[in-house]
Design a protein around this motif. Sequence first.
Motif, short mmCIF file in Angstrom:
data_model
loop_
_atom_site.label_atom_id
_atom_site.label_comp_id
_atom_site.label_asym_id
_atom_site.label_seq_id
_atom_site.Cartn_x
_atom_site.Cartn_y
_atom_site.Cartn_z
N ILE A 78 0.85 -1.18 0.00
CA ILE A 78 0.00 0.00 0.00
C ILE A 78 0.89 1.24 0.00
CG2 ILE A 78 -1.71 1.35 1.28
CD1 ILE A 78 -2.56 -1.29 2.64
N ASN A 79 0.64 2.14 -0.93
CA ASN A 79 1.29 3.45 -0.90
C ASN A 79 0.21 4.53 -0.79
OD1 ASN A 79 3.30 1.80 -3.01
ND2 ASN A 79 4.34 3.07 -1.51
N ILE A 80 0.36 5.41 0.19
CA ILE A 80 -0.57 6.51 0.39
C ILE A 80 0.22 7.81 0.23
CG2 ILE A 80 -2.25 7.58 1.94
CD1 ILE A 80 -2.32 4.86 3.45
N TYR A 81 -0.32 8.71 -0.58
CA TYR A 81 0.36 9.97 -0.85
C TYR A 81 -0.56 11.14 -0.49
CZ TYR A 81 3.13 6.88 -3.85
OH TYR A 81 3.90 5.85 -4.34
N ILE A 82 0.02 12.17 0.10
CA ILE A 82 -0.66 13.44 0.33
C ILE A 82 0.23 14.53 -0.26
CG2 ILE A 82 -1.43 15.13 2.05
CD1 ILE A 82 -2.11 12.81 3.88
N TYR A 83 -0.36 15.39 -1.07
CA TYR A 83 0.45 16.44 -1.68
C TYR A 83 -0.42 17.67 -1.95
CZ TYR A 83 -1.39 14.05 -5.89
OH TYR A 83 -2.19 13.43 -6.82
N PRO A 84 0.19 18.87 -1.93
CA PRO A 84 -0.59 20.10 -2.09
C PRO A 84 -0.97 20.36 -3.53
CG PRO A 84 1.73 20.64 -1.83
CD PRO A 84 1.61 19.14 -1.65
N ASP A 85 -2.15 20.93 -3.72
CA ASP A 85 -2.59 21.41 -5.03
C ASP A 85 -3.58 22.53 -4.74
OD1 ASP A 85 -3.50 21.91 -7.57
OD2 ASP A 85 -3.51 19.82 -8.16
N LYS A 86 -3.12 23.75 -4.76
CA LYS A 86 -3.82 24.84 -4.08
C LYS A 86 -4.70 25.70 -4.98
CE LYS A 86 -0.29 24.76 -0.52
NZ LYS A 86 0.80 25.45 0.19
N ILE A 87 -4.88 25.29 -6.24
CA ILE A 87 -5.79 26.01 -7.13
C ILE A 87 -6.85 25.03 -7.60
CG2 ILE A 87 -6.03 27.35 -9.24
CD1 ILE A 87 -3.17 28.25 -8.91
N GLY A 88 -8.09 25.23 -7.20
CA GLY A 88 -9.16 24.28 -7.50
C GLY A 88 -9.85 24.56 -8.81
N ASN A 89 -9.11 24.48 -9.91
CA ASN A 89 -9.70 24.80 -11.20
C ASN A 89 -10.53 23.64 -11.75
OD1 ASN A 89 -6.98 23.66 -11.36
ND2 ASN A 89 -7.29 23.69 -13.57
N GLU A 90 -11.36 23.95 -12.71
CA GLU A 90 -12.20 22.94 -13.35
C GLU A 90 -11.35 21.85 -13.98
OE1 GLU A 90 -15.63 22.54 -16.85
OE2 GLU A 90 -14.65 24.47 -16.47
N GLY A 91 -11.75 20.60 -13.78
CA GLY A 91 -11.05 19.47 -14.39
C GLY A 91 -9.83 19.00 -13.62
N ARG A 92 -9.55 19.59 -12.46
CA ARG A 92 -8.33 19.24 -11.73
C ARG A 92 -8.28 17.76 -11.39
NH1 ARG A 92 -6.87 21.30 -5.61
NH2 ARG A 92 -8.98 20.51 -5.29
N LEU A 93 -9.33 17.22 -10.81
CA LEU A 93 -9.32 15.82 -10.38
C LEU A 93 -9.20 14.88 -11.56
CD1 LEU A 93 -9.59 13.62 -8.24
CD2 LEU A 93 -12.08 13.90 -8.36
N ARG A 94 -9.99 15.10 -12.60
CA ARG A 94 -9.96 14.23 -13.78
C ARG A 94 -8.58 14.26 -14.44
NH1 ARG A 94 -13.39 16.65 -16.18
NH2 ARG A 94 -15.26 15.44 -15.76
N ASN A 95 -8.05 15.45 -14.62
CA ASN A 95 -6.74 15.57 -15.28
C ASN A 95 -5.63 14.92 -14.45
OD1 ASN A 95 -7.95 16.99 -17.36
ND2 ASN A 95 -7.49 18.99 -16.48
N GLU A 96 -5.69 15.09 -13.13
CA GLU A 96 -4.68 14.49 -12.27
C GLU A 96 -4.77 12.96 -12.33
OE1 GLU A 96 -1.64 14.53 -9.14
OE2 GLU A 96 -2.27 15.82 -10.79
N PHE A 97 -5.97 12.44 -12.27
CA PHE A 97 -6.14 10.98 -12.31
C PHE A 97 -5.62 10.41 -13.62
CE2 PHE A 97 -8.44 7.19 -13.54
CZ PHE A 97 -8.23 6.37 -12.44
N LEU A 98 -6.02 11.00 -14.74
CA LEU A 98 -5.60 10.47 -16.04
C LEU A 98 -4.09 10.54 -16.20
CD1 LEU A 98 -8.40 11.99 -18.30
CD2 LEU A 98 -8.12 9.58 -17.67
N SER A 99 -3.49 11.62 -15.73
CA SER A 99 -2.04 11.76 -15.83
C SER A 99 -1.32 10.70 -14.99
CB SER A 99 -1.62 13.16 -15.36
OG SER A 99 -0.23 13.29 -15.31
N VAL A 100 -1.75 10.51 -13.75
CA VAL A 100 -1.10 9.54 -12.88
C VAL A 100 -1.35 8.11 -13.38
CG1 VAL A 100 -1.04 8.60 -10.53
CG2 VAL A 100 -1.20 11.07 -10.88
N TYR A 101 -2.57 7.84 -13.84
CA TYR A 101 -2.90 6.50 -14.36
C TYR A 101 -1.99 6.14 -15.53
CZ TYR A 101 -5.80 2.56 -15.89
OH TYR A 101 -6.26 1.31 -16.24
#
Length: 330
Positions: A78-101
């Motif tokens: 199990i790896n758990i990561y916490i990291y800052p992302d301080k601008i909540g722009n549209e598409g942030r979660l989707r773009n982050e997931f696709l990039s990491v995937y």
Amino acid sequence: MRIKIFKILILLFFININGYSQLRNSPKKLKSKEEFIHSATKTDFPKNIDDFNLIEAYSFDKKDENIGVTYEKENTKINIYIYPDKIGNEGRLRNEFLSVYNIAFNKDVDFKNLKIINHKGEKYTCNGIRGISKNSNNENSLLTILECGTWMYKIRITSSELNNQNLIDLESKIINKIDPSRLTGLKLFNLKGAISFSSTAIKDSTMLVSTMAYSFKKCEWLIKNLEEKEKYSGFQDLYIDMHKEALKQFVLYEHKHKYKSSDETKKYLKNLNKIIDSPFLNEFLMEEYKMILIIPENVNLNFEEYHKWKTENNFNFELKHNLSEVRYEI
């Protein structure tokens, strides 16, 4: 018109202008003998999660904000990561997931095993995206990313023994033990924001007014339909109904007013009206947003008929390339 970009303040979503920490050249190992406490968020990583043992913690930046923690048992990690992302722009979660995937699995998303998750904490609600696939070693691997205000929370589980449901059950135990919604409350987003319109939108009056109406409608829909405790985790653009209402608002101004329109704008609106008037607006939006949207339970999708309709109507139109990636940003 000489102005290249301008911004309009709105009473929603999400500005935080704090800078990001400088990344390290290589990860730094942190003290984690009995437990590990993330200094930036006071998140407590216990010695054990279920029967998995804490192995190590490490930092990726010089402020020790961007961290990872590892737990292991036999053939499961199990790896758990916490990291800052301080601008909540549209598409942030989707773009982050696709990039990491794409980095994690080096292949396109396996949509059959993709799921949008909704974690309701005591005070705040976090949305997340989960994907399950085989890694390069042919092991079962789960990747989940949750949006938590000014923080992101990522889980990666890799196992040669656990099946998909086992991975999901273990993810649930991790989230219950280390609550991502607590991160949302550490420093609340200011629920004001800005919409930027590019020179692409400004180049003719119809496109400018339509793009303004489109972006304002998204914010209006979210203000009206989201619970207050969900707003603080990020710009919640995962709802398909928000996108549908915004597109209908986009084409409305063409009929209401006779603004100046370029040939490109006329063609764009013609295609947009065509898909809105068809039975396949849901399928169109799902494909445009990489199948990562929340759809109502009573909506049934038929991609086979949609692709047949596209062929028969010679329909080849991309919404994101022509609109949200070019003309505006929330």
